[in-house]
Motif scaffolding. Structure first.
Motif, PDB file in Angstrom:
ATOM      1  N   THR A   1      -3.086  10.893  -3.269  1.00 19.94           N
ATOM      2  CA  THR A   1      -3.104   9.825  -4.266  1.00 19.94           C
ATOM      3  C   THR A   1      -2.554   8.553  -3.624  1.00 19.94           C
ATOM      4  O   THR A   1      -1.855   8.599  -2.610  1.00 19.94           O
ATOM      5  CB  THR A   1      -2.262  10.172  -5.499  1.00 19.94           C
ATOM      6  OG1 THR A   1      -0.882  10.277  -5.109  1.00 19.94           O
ATOM      7  CG2 THR A   1      -2.713  11.485  -6.119  1.00 19.94           C
TER       8      THR A   1
ATOM      9  N   GLN B   1       0.860  -1.186   0.000  1.00 23.67           N
ATOM     10  CA  GLN B   1       0.000   0.000   0.000  1.00 23.67           C
ATOM     11  C   GLN B   1       0.893   1.233   0.000  1.00 23.67           C
ATOM     12  O   GLN B   1       1.755   1.381   0.862  1.00 23.67           O
ATOM     13  CB  GLN B   1      -0.915   0.034   1.221  1.00 23.67           C
ATOM     14  CG  GLN B   1      -1.765   1.300   1.299  1.00 23.67           C
ATOM     15  CD  GLN B   1      -2.759   1.273   2.434  1.00 23.67           C
ATOM     16  OE1 GLN B   1      -3.367   0.236   2.723  1.00 23.67           O
ATOM     17  NE2 GLN B   1      -2.941   2.403   3.096  1.00 23.67           N
TER      18      GLN B   1
ATOM     19  N   TRP C   1      -1.963   3.869  -4.341  1.00 29.62           N
ATOM     20  CA  TRP C   1      -2.224   2.632  -5.082  1.00 29.62           C
ATOM     21  C   TRP C   1      -1.967   1.434  -4.168  1.00 29.62           C
ATOM     22  O   TRP C   1      -1.317   1.551  -3.141  1.00 29.62           O
ATOM     23  CB  TRP C   1      -1.367   2.533  -6.346  1.00 29.62           C
ATOM     24  CG  TRP C   1       0.109   2.785  -6.167  1.00 29.62           C
ATOM     25  CD1 TRP C   1       0.759   3.986  -6.290  1.00 29.62           C
ATOM     26  CD2 TRP C   1       1.131   1.819  -5.847  1.00 29.62           C
ATOM     27  NE1 TRP C   1       2.107   3.830  -6.061  1.00 29.62           N
ATOM     28  CE2 TRP C   1       2.372   2.519  -5.800  1.00 29.62           C
ATOM     29  CE3 TRP C   1       1.115   0.444  -5.598  1.00 29.62           C
ATOM     30  CZ2 TRP C   1       3.575   1.884  -5.510  1.00 29.62           C
ATOM     31  CZ3 TRP C   1       2.319  -0.195  -5.307  1.00 29.62           C
ATOM     32  CH2 TRP C   1       3.521   0.519  -5.269  1.00 29.62           C
TER      33      TRP C   1
ATOM     34  N   LYS D   1      -3.949  -1.595  -8.347  1.00 22.34           N
ATOM     35  CA  LYS D   1      -5.049  -0.656  -8.567  1.00 22.34           C
ATOM     36  C   LYS D   1      -4.794   0.661  -7.842  1.00 22.34           C
ATOM     37  O   LYS D   1      -4.111   0.696  -6.813  1.00 22.34           O
ATOM     38  CB  LYS D   1      -6.370  -1.249  -8.058  1.00 22.34           C
ATOM     39  CG  LYS D   1      -6.822  -2.504  -8.775  1.00 22.34           C
ATOM     40  CD  LYS D   1      -8.142  -2.995  -8.190  1.00 22.34           C
ATOM     41  CE  LYS D   1      -8.631  -4.254  -8.902  1.00 22.34           C
ATOM     42  NZ  LYS D   1      -9.914  -4.741  -8.317  1.00 22.34           N
ATOM     43  N   ASP D   2      -5.391   1.727  -8.378  1.00 27.07           N
ATOM     44  CA  ASP D   2      -5.410   2.992  -7.654  1.00 27.07           C
ATOM     45  C   ASP D   2      -6.315   2.844  -6.443  1.00 27.07           C
ATOM     46  O   ASP D   2      -7.314   2.102  -6.480  1.00 27.07           O
ATOM     47  CB  ASP D   2      -5.953   4.117  -8.542  1.00 27.07           C
ATOM     48  CG  ASP D   2      -4.984   4.498  -9.646  1.00 27.07           C
ATOM     49  OD1 ASP D   2      -3.771   4.285  -9.475  1.00 27.07           O
ATOM     50  OD2 ASP D   2      -5.446   4.997 -10.688  1.00 27.07           O
ATOM     51  N   GLN D   3      -5.978   3.538  -5.376  1.00 29.58           N
ATOM     52  CA  GLN D   3      -6.832   3.499  -4.192  1.00 29.58           C
ATOM     53  C   GLN D   3      -8.138   4.249  -4.451  1.00 29.58           C
ATOM     54  O   GLN D   3      -8.181   5.206  -5.222  1.00 29.58           O
ATOM     55  CB  GLN D   3      -6.109   4.119  -2.992  1.00 29.58           C
ATOM     56  CG  GLN D   3      -4.957   3.284  -2.485  1.00 29.58           C
ATOM     57  CD  GLN D   3      -4.361   3.846  -1.203  1.00 29.58           C
ATOM     58  OE1 GLN D   3      -5.049   4.464  -0.397  1.00 29.58           O
ATOM     59  NE2 GLN D   3      -3.070   3.624  -1.007  1.00 29.58           N
ATOM     60  N   THR D   4      -9.172   3.802  -3.779  1.00 31.97           N
ATOM     61  CA  THR D   4     -10.463   4.472  -3.863  1.00 31.97           C
ATOM     62  C   THR D   4     -10.434   5.740  -3.006  1.00 31.97           C
ATOM     63  O   THR D   4      -9.583   5.877  -2.124  1.00 31.97           O
ATOM     64  CB  THR D   4     -11.587   3.562  -3.365  1.00 31.97           C
ATOM     65  OG1 THR D   4     -11.402   3.328  -1.950  1.00 31.97           O
ATOM     66  CG2 THR D   4     -11.582   2.222  -4.103  1.00 31.97           C
ATOM     67  N   PRO D   5     -11.357   6.664  -3.248  1.00 30.94           N
ATOM     68  CA  PRO D   5     -11.430   7.852  -2.385  1.00 30.94           C
ATOM     69  C   PRO D   5     -11.564   7.499  -0.906  1.00 30.94           C
ATOM     70  O   PRO D   5     -10.994   8.182  -0.043  1.00 30.94           O
ATOM     71  CB  PRO D   5     -12.666   8.591  -2.913  1.00 30.94           C
ATOM     72  CG  PRO D   5     -12.744   8.201  -4.354  1.00 30.94           C
ATOM     73  CD  PRO D   5     -12.296   6.769  -4.383  1.00 30.94           C
ATOM     74  N   THR D   6     -12.301   6.425  -0.605  1.00 29.36           N
ATOM     75  CA  THR D   6     -12.459   6.005   0.793  1.00 29.36           C
ATOM     76  C   THR D   6     -11.131   5.555   1.391  1.00 29.36           C
ATOM     77  O   THR D   6     -10.801   5.874   2.540  1.00 29.36           O
ATOM     78  CB  THR D   6     -13.486   4.862   0.890  1.00 29.36           C
ATOM     79  OG1 THR D   6     -14.756   5.326   0.411  1.00 29.36           O
ATOM     80  CG2 THR D   6     -13.640   4.386   2.328  1.00 29.36           C
ATOM     81  N   GLN D   7     -10.349   4.801   0.618  1.00 29.48           N
ATOM     82  CA  GLN D   7      -9.047   4.331   1.093  1.00 29.48           C
ATOM     83  C   GLN D   7      -8.073   5.499   1.295  1.00 29.48           C
ATOM     84  O   GLN D   7      -7.319   5.531   2.271  1.00 29.48           O
ATOM     85  CB  GLN D   7      -8.465   3.321   0.100  1.00 29.48           C
ATOM     86  CG  GLN D   7      -9.209   1.996   0.087  1.00 29.48           C
ATOM     87  CD  GLN D   7      -8.796   1.101  -1.068  1.00 29.48           C
ATOM     88  OE1 GLN D   7      -8.460   1.586  -2.160  1.00 29.48           O
ATOM     89  NE2 GLN D   7      -8.806  -0.206  -0.841  1.00 29.48           N
TER      90      GLN D   7
END
Length: 265
Positions: free
Chosen positions: A104, A98, A106, A116-122
């Motif tokens: 930003t 992570q 990933w 994957k790119d991280q989600t806004p929540t992550q």
């Protein structure tokens, strides 16, 4: 000059360079709170602590349920203050990476072999984790984003009391930090968050086993309590400070297979 006199001079110096006193909720002055922070910085290493720019930690991360460890992973955690972090977990032959830089991030899932790119929540979870950390507080990264106030003393263990300060961020996040009134070391960080079910729960980090490395003291054990129950433990085996960290390790690679190799620093 004896040791106690030197520490007092350091505290007064730190206090002198702090910005003008601000006012927290209910008009409470932050002067007492700033003094608590200055004493804790002195206890953790003073200028050496404040001058840390990077940290590389290695150890074990455990998930705890009903007082028992149900799973654990080894980890290496690389931080470039104030807002870059890469954490690699290994367990059962599977690796997870992570990485965050500011707003930003990933994630590499070694089990599914996906990147994957991280989600806004992550990403928001990472940002909250930074802002509730003791280093973010004591190194002053919150300044310009929040108000600070002294709450008072709170009962701790038998015959002991903690000094409590509260940080209220502009977006409404509130964090309370407790420091030992005896030795000024950080004891707890407490905040509330909303879980996936929309319920507001309390998260509490407890700091223990302070170890000195190069004149800097750090907690080698951080226990997380969620809704009053022990949920995880970070147990550091080593920490290195001010190691040169290449920016490339925070860049999302084009080939996920590159992440299967061990991180070399």
């Amino acid at each position: 000059m004896n040791k106690n006199s030197a520490i007092l001079v350091l505290i007064l110096t730190l206090f002198a360079i702090l910005p003008a006193v601000s006012f927290g909720q209910n008009g409470k002055t932050s002067k007492e709170a700033e003094a608590v922070l200055a004493r804790s910085v002195a206890a953790l290493g003073g200028e050496k602590y404040l001058n840390v720019t990077t940290a590389v930690g290695r150890g074990r991360f455990s998930i705890i349920r009903d007082g028992a460890v149900i799973s654990f992973q080894s980890f290496i955690d690389v931080i470039v203050f104030p807002d870059k972090e890469r954490t690699e977990f290994k367990g059962g032959g599977i690796k997870t990476v992570q990485t965050n830089t500011g707003e930003t991030g990933w994630i590499f899932d070694g089990d599914a072999e996906t990147l994957k790119d991280q989600t806004p929540t992550q990403i928001e979870s990472f940002r909250r984790g930074m802002r509730v950390s003791i280093d973010y507080l004591l190194r002053g990264y919150w300044r310009g984003q929040a108000e600070l106030e002294y709450v008072g003393k709170r009962p701790a263990t038998l015959g002991k009391r903690n000094d409590v300060v509260r940080v209220t961020y502009d977006d409404g996040l509130v964090v309370e930090f407790e420091f030992s009134a005896d030795d000024a070391l950080p004891v707890k960080a407490i905040h509330r968050r909303t879980n996936a079910d929309g319920e507001e729960i309390t998260e509490e980090d407890r700091y223990a086993q302070f170890v000195e490395v190069g004149g800097i003291r750090s907690p080698f054990i951080i226990d997380r309590f969620t809704a009053g129950k022990h949920s995880s433990r970070i147990n550091f085996q080593s920490i290195e400070y001010n190691k040169r960290i290449p920016d490339s390790i925070f860049v999302k690679p084009s080939n996920p297979k590159d992440l299967k190799r061990d991180l070399k620093l």
